[in-house]
Design an enzyme around this catalytic site. Sequence first.
Site, PDB file in Angstrom:
ATOM      1  CG  ASP A 195      -2.137   0.917   1.003  1.00 28.37           C
ATOM      2  OD1 ASP A 195      -2.052   1.800   0.123  1.00 28.37           O
ATOM      3  OD2 ASP A 195      -3.150   0.776   1.720  1.00 28.37           O
TER       4      ASP A 195
HETATM    5  C1  BGC Z   1      -4.994   3.385   0.260  1.00 26.05           C
HETATM    6  C2  BGC Z   1      -5.122   2.437  -0.913  1.00 26.05           C
HETATM    7  C3  BGC Z   1      -4.947   3.207  -2.196  1.00 26.05           C
HETATM    8  C4  BGC Z   1      -3.613   3.913  -2.182  1.00 26.05           C
HETATM    9  C5  BGC Z   1      -3.320   4.718  -3.422  1.00 26.05           C
HETATM   10  C6  BGC Z   1      -3.745   4.227   0.182  1.00 26.05           C
HETATM   11  O1  BGC Z   1      -3.771   5.250   1.137  1.00 26.05           O
HETATM   12  O2  BGC Z   1      -5.016   2.659   1.467  1.00 26.05           O
HETATM   13  O3  BGC Z   1      -6.363   1.794  -0.879  1.00 26.05           O
HETATM   14  O4  BGC Z   1      -5.079   2.359  -3.291  1.00 26.05           O
HETATM   15  O5  BGC Z   1      -3.595   4.813  -1.077  1.00 26.05           O
HETATM   16  O6  BGC Z   1      -4.079   5.860  -3.471  1.00 26.05           O
END
Ligand code: BGC
Length: 774
Positions: A283
């Site tokens: 993530d």
């Molecule tokens: C989130 C993800 C997301 C990623 C990119 C993170 O903060 O938890 O779900 O895909 O950001 O934006």
Amino acid sequence: MKKIKVYITVMAVSILALTSCKSKTTPFLGKSSIEDVIEAMTLEEKVALVVGTGLKFGDSIDKNSPFPIPNQPAPGSLAAKSKVYVSGAVGRTLEIPRLGVNTIEMVDGPAGVSFMSRSTAYPIGTALSSSWDVDLVKKIGECMGNETLEYGLDILLAPAINIHRNPLTGRNFEYFSEDPLLSGKMGAALINGIQSQGAGTSLKHFVANNQETNRIEVDAIISERALREIYLKGFEIAIKESDPWTLMASYNSVNGNLATENYDLLTKVAREDWGYEGIIMSDWEAGKDPVKQMKSGLNLLMPGPYQDTVLLQAVKDKKLDEKVLDENISWILNGAMKVQKFKDYKYSNKPNLEENASIARSAAAQGMVLLKNENEALPLSDKGQNLALFGNGSYETIVGGSGSGFVMRAGPTVHIIEGLKNQNFNVSKSLEDIYTAYISENTPPTGMIDMTRGRKKRAPEMLLDEKLIQTMANESDLAIITIARISGETTDRSIEGNFKLTEVELNNINNVSQAFHAKGKKVIVVLNIGGVIETASWKDLPDSILIAWQPGQEAGNSIADVLSGNVNPSGKLTASFPMKYEDDPSAKNFPGTPVDNPKQVIYEEGIYVGYRYYNTFGVETSYPFGFGLSYTNFSFGDLSLSNTEFKNELEVSITVTNEGELSGKEVVQLYVSAPTGNLEKPIQELKAFAKTKNLAPKESETITFKIDITSLTSFDSEASAWVAEAGQYIVKVGASSEDIKTEKTFNLGKDRVVQKVNKALVPQVKINELSAKQ
Ligand code: BGC
């Protein structure tokens, strides 16, 4: 002369060496083996490839913005030189043109392609899963996949399938259910739909990202059994049934190790136990130690690019074997060859947004759940009625949740009032004027960044004065009250004023119901929500309650479709609605300790999540898992089992008949009760489900399920194995977890060890786990 001759000979040999070197040592991705391509990379290229190229948004960034943009690549670095193909993508991998290595560009989901106001905002995950219709979810996946592809993007960061462990979790709206089978099947359907179009997916957030409070630092302590049966199960199903191109490891720790630095999770479970073959990535900015991440089997650190220097040094210092880098790169290259950039697809920038909007509209209606419908208050077949619309949400309807899951939609939102007007209902103009003025006067301003993340500030609910209610009760034929909620990334919901209705909302429901009922007029509550709320204290007041969820950009049209009866509601709850928050089995361990900044959350409820708890411990719910009414009613015939002795498979058939006057669909739910042997069991677990076709009055459909041995297994932590214990099993089929219509028993003669797996993710902290045996 001699000198010249020698010189010419040296030149000739060098040219020859160079040309043969070129044909031998300049491999090209797709034409040469992956090993050869990796071998031709410099160490600098390797470390830059296993991290993303930073948050380069391209033209969509306001260059004059006063806000610093994080994670920009160092000037002159490989990442800085890499190109932005699609402006607004949230991350990309390094391209190495000389080796034919293309970039992979990623964009947020999961309710649509989240960038640049050009895409469709589909219903939230919880709304989609409430349809219990895998074909419909696959269809939505096809639309999302096509938008991803036609905008030139490679991976949609979706679906998100974490378990609804607790009603307060801020991102539950993105997730599907409290049940792992339903979550896994819905996830697989969406992935299969998206990937059928030539776009990739990212199954997220792996694993146990079941809260937003301190999501980066919290350590989820979970028993091996609860992990395997509840929290990992949905991911296992989705991976085995749809093969997502990427898997996203979450921010939190699991049993002492960050998910992105967790060898047990990424390598032993995902790669070895399940045979996962896509890219495992982090993530955004998750994890602390890039070297440990590389060694754990995390292939790609998103969005990068700052970890490259640490990795380079680690290889030089012999703290990281270059072979580990190579192994991670081979997964990335394997994935890079699947995407459209590799295939040089000529995308159109013109997906069919009109058609997709109409598919979104119909999907939203299919996921709506009718909780109550007394005195046939619904459907509103008489369009001549005068409707009084109360509640801010009637005028400013919430489309989806906030954070990365927010979709900047292509079309304007259709609010409830517009949806009803579109279907020629008369709505009170004077009430509309009062609300419109109130909302515009009482809405605080929202900053740019919050706006783009869907965090638009909202006016507080207006306390309705008695005179206004009385006038409306005199003038109108029926009241609709909308209760609206929004939540999103980084914060969980509060109990007071969010899970529970506010004083103002309760007063309004109470006073409107009294005034309208006194005149013999009906009251309908529409819940424009993203997750479970308290209903027990007020549900007796209105005649009907409809959960519309956050239905996507066509919100008002979809809601009007159900209220008017154009669509007969057929959605069912995918999470239990408790009588009160404290009844939830995870309530006393949420969000962990210390409560203001939790570092640890112990899942003491173990496998007893949602209905597994309520049903086993006999705790009453306000509305149970699987519940949802229709404008018609269905009967269930006798259950037929292919055998009373289980061998390798069992066939279960049931005939469902529409007994009412309107056509409609029913969700048929199959639960299994397993015998208690060495392992205790929840009283029942969902093992299969199906949705009937649209049945005309008196029409029947026979549904046949196949139960294989995996449906009978539980996880034995001592043996690290899935085992089916001998004894008598009960198959139960019904219309909700608490509305079982018919059941039959069968026998399993001997204990069976169905699958041995790695010993992994053993908790290092004692868990005082809930047991039905106590
Ligand atoms: C989130 C993800 C997301 C990623 C990119 C993170 O903060 O938890 O779900 O895909 O950001 O934006």
